[in-house]
Design an enzyme around this catalytic site. Structure first.
Site, PDB file in Angstrom:
ATOM      1  CG  ASP A   5      -3.007   4.111   5.085  1.00 59.05           C
ATOM      2  OD1 ASP A   5      -4.121   4.530   5.479  1.00 59.05           O
ATOM      3  OD2 ASP A   5      -2.893   3.253   4.187  1.00 59.05           O
ATOM      4  CD  GLU A  46      -2.936  -1.321   2.200  1.00 60.21           C
ATOM      5  OE1 GLU A  46      -2.774  -0.623   3.224  1.00 60.21           O
ATOM      6  OE2 GLU A  46      -3.706  -2.287   2.149  1.00 60.21           O
TER       7      GLU A  46
HETATM    8  P1  ADP Z   1      -9.406   1.613   5.235  1.00 62.18           P
HETATM    9  O1  ADP Z   1      -8.096   1.909   4.610  1.00 62.18           O
HETATM   10  O2  ADP Z   1      -9.289   1.027   6.598  1.00 62.18           O
HETATM   11  O3  ADP Z   1     -10.304   0.806   4.361  1.00 62.18           O
HETATM   12  P2  ADP Z   1     -10.338   4.363   4.753  1.00 62.18           P
HETATM   13  O4  ADP Z   1      -9.035   4.895   4.303  1.00 62.18           O
HETATM   14  O5  ADP Z   1     -11.403   4.259   3.736  1.00 62.18           O
HETATM   15  O6  ADP Z   1     -10.171   3.002   5.525  1.00 62.18           O
HETATM   16  O7  ADP Z   1     -10.824   5.283   5.978  1.00 62.18           O
HETATM   17  C1  ADP Z   1     -12.071   5.127   6.578  1.00 62.18           C
HETATM   18  C2  ADP Z   1     -12.153   6.074   7.745  1.00 62.18           C
HETATM   19  O8  ADP Z   1     -12.073   7.423   7.280  1.00 62.18           O
HETATM   20  C3  ADP Z   1     -13.456   5.968   8.529  1.00 62.18           C
HETATM   21  O9  ADP Z   1     -13.175   5.923   9.921  1.00 62.18           O
HETATM   22  C4  ADP Z   1     -14.173   7.272   8.175  1.00 62.18           C
HETATM   23  O10 ADP Z   1     -15.010   7.729   9.238  1.00 62.18           O
HETATM   24  C5  ADP Z   1     -13.016   8.206   7.977  1.00 62.18           C
HETATM   25  N1  ADP Z   1     -13.374   9.379   7.188  1.00 62.18           N
HETATM   26  C6  ADP Z   1     -13.904   9.400   5.946  1.00 62.18           C
HETATM   27  N2  ADP Z   1     -14.126  10.680   5.556  1.00 62.18           N
HETATM   28  C7  ADP Z   1     -13.693  11.478   6.579  1.00 62.18           C
HETATM   29  C8  ADP Z   1     -13.644  12.880   6.789  1.00 62.18           C
HETATM   30  N3  ADP Z   1     -14.079  13.734   5.857  1.00 62.18           N
HETATM   31  N4  ADP Z   1     -13.134  13.339   7.954  1.00 62.18           N
HETATM   32  C9  ADP Z   1     -12.697  12.481   8.894  1.00 62.18           C
HETATM   33  N5  ADP Z   1     -12.728  11.161   8.766  1.00 62.18           N
HETATM   34  C10 ADP Z   1     -13.217  10.653   7.620  1.00 62.18           C
HETATM   35 MG    MG Z   2      -6.557   1.832   3.330  1.00 63.25          MG
END
Ligand code: ADP
Ligand code: MG
Length: 603
Positions: free
Chosen positions: A208, A184
């Site tokens: 990340d 990643e």
């Molecule tokens: P992963 O890599 O674990 O699949 P993501 O990178 O998609 O996860 O991140 C998901 C997280 O980001 C969730 O906790 C979500 O609430 C948070 N998130 C998404 N948009 C926002 C935002 N605008 N501000 C703060 N947190 C956010």
């Molecule tokens: Mg991710």
């Protein structure tokens, strides 16, 4: 063999087939491509947004994404989230975290991967992940109006062989041809354009922060080679913890049930606070509020944990802060204004780069790597590096390293071995991973026996053992007797692998026990030498008894006794000394035998 692909929209023949990039996330997943016309990386689905990595199963029918998310609250036992945490894991590895998962996890066989019970059927994490991948495939195919099959899938840098293998299997099960599994942080760098210049030489950090996991990686990028210097993090820390902290606070302040519904409200507030100073909403006939200041107090301890990890990662990478040219922000939670604020506060001199949408960075980068693999950019070759050494067991339980840690992959390495006994027809090959001198302190990856070696005196067979580590970090081992061509090979497929803590632990121990290991290694080497020499003396005495008079036999008897004692006490110095005495004693006899043989020949 190459295939021609025809673009069904335009009727044109595509020179290079499209290869897509997939970010299979713990919380959200996404599929992307490099647009053949614009040459820009873009998301390839109709919504343009991520798909929640959630699977709902009812009557054997799987629903994925937003459609499944709504069942999280109403049917938690049939709705699986965070399946990535179980991918390639054994029950033993997740035993302590069981309470985290509301769905039922089963341990059928301690040695096998876990099973999840959903809707009264059993599924393994590979199957459940494949449902998510299948949905991404469907989305991309309807967006691109054609079939897609070749993909690159990303995994966290700390994923071990078993987890990478499981990810690849999930891809295959979903009907993809998985060209490569990439890290990643490597993908994230590419999406920010870091590493795309073949002359670039730089150090960066990829921070990340996702929904439930956090990791920070320090990368050294030089001429298209991505070396992960270190990675640190917490697999149970992320944006969900922000939601939970606020949920706990509201539940106490307003006497509300601390449940999934309130959790969703908390996530909404968290996102709103990026734009506004205060958040107010009506919830179950009550007005609930939170200010930025109050929210900061709740989340600061969580963010501080990530910053501590960050410092550890820099330390483990053995670089100074000033060598980092930038920090790339990746993962949805880095959109939280407070996260950026705290990072900037902690590292005021390092440039923070948030120019790429953190939800999409990994998928877009995977698409860029896919494009390179498809042959659309011939100026670049992307290489990863193996985190731990690979080798095999030799006499006395010593680790003989064939592929050292930090080697660029793909890589092939070979070495020749021989037998230690006369007429030996088989040789057992035991493959290990780790940094310690003794295999017993390293991790056993697999074994096989090269059999059918024709009877030859010890030391005569020439056995070549080759390790092939492919670009995905998967190992194949081959053994071949060169005189006869007898050969055997295996693909190493550990059933479950190392945790990131294991890797760190193994590296730390290799430093901590370095002296200890050197001592043990020198004893084993001395012991091997003693055994070899004793065998030779025994052989000579059997074949030439006439040269062994009573005096020599007595001296030999005494020496043998002392050698046994030194072996028992593990006294390396003494042992080496005695071996030398033994050689000294035998030398004149050796000369006499040589003279005898020479005479025979002259006659
Ligand atoms: P992963 O890599 O674990 O699949 P993501 O990178 O998609 O996860 O991140 C998901 C997280 O980001 C969730 O906790 C979500 O609430 C948070 N998130 C998404 N948009 C926002 C935002 N605008 N501000 C703060 N947190 C956010
Ligand atoms: Mg991710």
């Amino acid at each position: 063999m190459s295939k021609i692909s025809i673009n069904l929209n335009s009727g044109e023949i595509d020179k290079n087939p499209i290869v897509l990039g997939i970010d299979l996330g713990t919380t959200n997943s996404l599929i992307a491509q490099v647009n053949p016309k614009t040459k820009e990386a873009e998301v390839v689905n109709l919504s343009g947004g991520s798909t929640p990595s959630i699977v709902h199963i009812e009557n054997g029918q799987a629903t994925v994404g937003l459609d499944a998310k709504k069942y999280l609250i109403s049917q938690p036992e049939n709705t699986v989230f965070s399946i990535k945490r179980l991918l390639g894991r054994s029950f033993k590895e997740i035993y302590n975290y069981q309470s985290y998962f509301p769905y039922q996890i089963l341990d059928n066989d301690e040695k096998d991967l876990v099973q999840v019970k959903v809707d009264s059927s059993y599924y393994n994490p590979v199957q459940l992940s494949s449902f998510i991948l299948k949905d991404l495939k469907r989305q991309a195919e309807s967006y691109l109006n054609g079939e897609v099959s070749k993909v690159v899938i990303t995994v966290p840098a700390y994923f071990n062989d078993a987890q990478r293998q499981a990810t690849r299997d999930a891809g295959r099960l979903a009907g993809f041809d998985v060209l490569r599994i990439i890290n990643e942080p490597t993908a994230a760098s590419l999406s920010f354009g870091v590493g795309l210049d073949p002359n670039e030489n730089t150090c960066i950090a990829v921070y990340d922060l996702g929904g439930g996991t956090f990791d920070v990686s320090i990368l050294h990028i030089n001429q298209g080679i991505f070396e992960i210097l270190s990675t640190h993090g917490n697999t149970f820390l992320g944006g969900d913890d922000f939601d939970k902290a606020l949920c706990d606070f509201w539940s106490k302040t307003y006497s509300l049930a601390n449940d999934g519904r309130l959790r969703l409200q908390a996530e909404k507030a968290k996102i709103a606070l990026n734009q506004e100073e205060n958040y107010t909403s009506e919830y179950q006939e009550k007005i609930i509020k939170i200010s930025r200041k109050a929210f900061n107090r709740l989340v600061d301890p969580i963010i501080e944990k990530t910053l501590k990890s960050f410092s550890v990662a820099i330390k483990n990478a053995e670089i100074s802060e000033s060598e980092l040219s930038q920090i790339l922000l990746v993962g949805g939670s880095t959109k939280s204004y407070r996260v950026k604020e705290k990072i900037a506060e902690k590292f005021p001199k390092i440039q923070i780069n948030d120019t790429i949408n953190p939800d999409k960075a990994v998928a877009l980068g995977a698409a860029i790597e896919a494009d390179i693999l498809a042959g659309n950019r011939t100026d670049l070759l992307l290489l990863d590096i193996t985190p731990l050494s690979l080798g095999l067991e030799t006499l006395g339980g010593l680790m003989d390293v064939l592929i050292p840690r930090n080697s660029k992959i793909p890589i092939k390495s070979s070495r020749q071995y021989t037998t230690s006994k006369d007429g030996q027809s088989g040789l057992e090959i035991n493959v290990f991973q780790g940094e310690r001198d003794l295999v017993s302190n390293n991790r056993h990856l697999g074994s096989f026996t090269l059999s059918g070696i024709p009877a030859m005196p010890a030391g005569i067979p020439k056995i070549e053992v080759s390790f092939f580590l492919d670009a995905n970090g998967l190992l194949q081992v081959q053994a071949k007797e060169l005189r006869t061509g007898v050969e055997q090979n295996i693909h190493i497929k550990p059933r479950y692998g190392l945790t990131e803590e294991d890797i760190q632990h193994m590296l730390n121990n290799s430093i901590k026990f370095a002296n200890n290991d050197v001592e043990q290694r020198s004893f084993i080497e001395a012991d091997n030498e003693a055994k070899l020499n004793l065998n030779t003396v025994e052989k000579i005495r059997n074949q030439n008894p006439e040269f062994f008079d009573a005096q020599i036999n007595t001296s030999l008897k005494h020496l043998l006794k002392s050698i046994k004692q030194a072996q028992h006490k593990k006294d390396t110095h003494k042992l080496l000394d005695l071996v030398e005495q033994l050689n000294h004693l035998i030398e004149p006899i050796g000369n006499k035998i040589m003279a005898k043989e020479l005479k025979k020949k002259v006659k």
